[in-house]
Design a protein around this motif. Structure first.
Motif, PDB file in Angstrom:
ATOM      1  N   ARG A  90       0.831  -1.206   0.000  1.00 31.84           N
ATOM      2  CA  ARG A  90       0.000   0.000   0.000  1.00 31.84           C
ATOM      3  C   ARG A  90       0.865   1.255   0.000  1.00 31.84           C
ATOM      4  NH1 ARG A  90      -4.398  -0.153  -2.124  1.00 31.84           N
ATOM      5  NH2 ARG A  90      -4.936   1.777  -1.033  1.00 31.84           N
ATOM      6  N   THR A  92       3.128   4.519  -1.184  1.00 32.73           N
ATOM      7  CA  THR A  92       3.237   5.517  -2.242  1.00 32.73           C
ATOM      8  C   THR A  92       4.586   5.316  -2.916  1.00 32.73           C
ATOM      9  OG1 THR A  92       1.858   7.133  -1.098  1.00 32.73           O
ATOM     10  CG2 THR A  92       3.387   7.983  -2.762  1.00 32.73           C
ATOM     11  N   GLU A 107       2.598   5.250 -16.666  1.00 35.80           N
ATOM     12  CA  GLU A 107       1.339   5.878 -16.254  1.00 35.80           C
ATOM     13  C   GLU A 107       0.143   5.007 -16.636  1.00 35.80           C
ATOM     14  OE1 GLU A 107       1.458   9.738 -18.042  1.00 35.80           O
ATOM     15  OE2 GLU A 107       2.541  10.617 -16.350  1.00 35.80           O
ATOM     16  N   GLU A 111      -2.449   2.672 -14.073  1.00 35.04           N
ATOM     17  CA  GLU A 111      -3.913   2.711 -14.162  1.00 35.04           C
ATOM     18  C   GLU A 111      -4.486   1.311 -14.314  1.00 35.04           C
ATOM     19  OE1 GLU A 111      -6.220   4.990 -13.983  1.00 35.04           O
ATOM     20  OE2 GLU A 111      -5.125   6.893 -14.029  1.00 35.04           O
ATOM     21  N   GLY A 114      -4.260  -0.843 -11.316  1.00 31.90           N
ATOM     22  CA  GLY A 114      -5.098  -0.373 -10.221  1.00 31.90           C
ATOM     23  C   GLY A 114      -4.358   0.297  -9.086  1.00 31.90           C
ATOM     24  N   VAL A 115      -3.189   0.873  -9.377  1.00 32.84           N
ATOM     25  CA  VAL A 115      -2.402   1.507  -8.321  1.00 32.84           C
ATOM     26  C   VAL A 115      -2.113   2.975  -8.615  1.00 32.84           C
ATOM     27  CG1 VAL A 115      -1.337  -0.655  -7.575  1.00 32.84           C
ATOM     28  CG2 VAL A 115      -0.226   0.702  -9.366  1.00 32.84           C
ATOM     29  N   ALA A 116      -2.828   3.555  -9.575  1.00 34.63           N
ATOM     30  CA  ALA A 116      -2.550   4.932  -9.989  1.00 34.63           C
ATOM     31  C   ALA A 116      -2.749   5.932  -8.858  1.00 34.63           C
ATOM     32  CB  ALA A 116      -3.428   5.310 -11.179  1.00 34.63           C
ATOM     33  N   ASP A 117      -3.580   5.580  -7.865  1.00 33.17           N
ATOM     34  CA  ASP A 117      -3.810   6.489  -6.743  1.00 33.17           C
ATOM     35  C   ASP A 117      -2.588   6.618  -5.845  1.00 33.17           C
ATOM     36  OD1 ASP A 117      -4.235   3.765  -6.018  1.00 33.17           O
ATOM     37  OD2 ASP A 117      -5.276   4.388  -4.197  1.00 33.17           O
ATOM     38  N   ARG A 118      -1.667   5.669  -5.942  1.00 36.53           N
ATOM     39  CA  ARG A 118      -0.481   5.689  -5.075  1.00 36.53           C
ATOM     40  C   ARG A 118       0.827   5.785  -5.845  1.00 36.53           C
ATOM     41  NH1 ARG A 118       0.333   1.232  -3.431  1.00 36.53           N
ATOM     42  NH2 ARG A 118      -1.330  -0.046  -4.308  1.00 36.53           N
ATOM     43  N   ARG A 120       3.291   7.809  -8.488  1.00 32.43           N
ATOM     44  CA  ARG A 120       3.614   9.087  -9.114  1.00 32.43           C
ATOM     45  C   ARG A 120       4.712   8.833 -10.141  1.00 32.43           C
ATOM     46  NH1 ARG A 120      -0.056   9.145  -6.205  1.00 32.43           N
ATOM     47  NH2 ARG A 120      -0.424  10.363  -4.312  1.00 32.43           N
TER      48      ARG A 120
END
Length: 207
Positions: A90, A92, A107, A111, A114-118, A120
């Motif tokens: 989990r 970042t 990038e 997506e 399923g880890v685009a939220d964490r 960069r």
């Protein structure tokens, strides 16, 4: 380690969710490899050993108390090890990849995994990243230790862990780095290839 062994290694530690995530990454890399040379074509048939477990094994060297801080992966390329780390934790994770086409792939892959939220994606050299201090920094056969330590100086502190797969040249690289850098250095063997070595460094500071 065989491909079956590698799948079992992931399943034992990360369960069905981990297997599914690694399958997605493997498929994405193989698909993209037809458009740009992310990995050597000869390694596609050894994806689980050469790339997935080779990346996932780095998690065992990260201290538990570093979990709250960001993990920076320098020269992420096809997403190894950074995208694998993001998919199995989990955390970042910053994927630093200056080559634009590869950064664009990362990038999209983040997506689709399923880890685009964490995740960069930094489409620039590590020297351009500021305002982030890593708990862990990884780099998979990117550059000599002396260069990595200098390049990422603004993103590291005395508490940063460095987890650096270096192949067979690890001990020589450490000896050279010690001429200009203080630190606690240790070398571990890879689970995928006993001849391949991983440098673990902490408390790194310039002499």
């Amino acid at each position: 380690m065989t491909e079956d062994d590698a799948r079992s290694w992931i399943a034992l530690r990360h369960g069905p969710v981990g297997i599914t995530a690694m399958e997605r990454i493997a498929d994405l890399v193989a698909e993209e490899n037809a458009r740009q040379n992310l990995v050597a074509p000869s390694t596609l048939s050894m994806m689980w050993t050469r790339h997935l477990v080779d990346s996932a094994q780095l998690l065992q060297f990260a201290d538990a108390d570093s979990a709250a801080g960001p993990w920076i992966d320098i020269g992420s390329g096809a997403g190894f090890p950074g995208l694998v780390i993001a998919a199995l934790t989990r955390r970042t994770v910053y994927l630093v990849e200056p080559r634009r086409k590869r950064a664009a792939f990362l990038e999209e892959a983040a997506e689709r995994v399923g880890v685009a939220d964490r995740v960069r994606v930094v489409a620039a050299p590590i020297q351009s990243l500021s305002g982030v201090v890593a708990s862990v920094i990884s780099a998979r056969a990117v550059a000599p230790l002396t260069d990595l330590f200098a390049w990422a100086a603004a993103c590291s502190s005395i508490r940063t862990q460095w987890i650096l797969p270096k192949g067979q040249s690890a001990r020589e690289d450490v000896a050279t780095a010690c001429e200009t850098w203080h630190g606690v250095f240790h070398v571990e063997h890879s689970v995928t290839d006993a001849k391949s070595l991983i440098v673990l460094a902490s408390k790194v500071a310039r002499r």
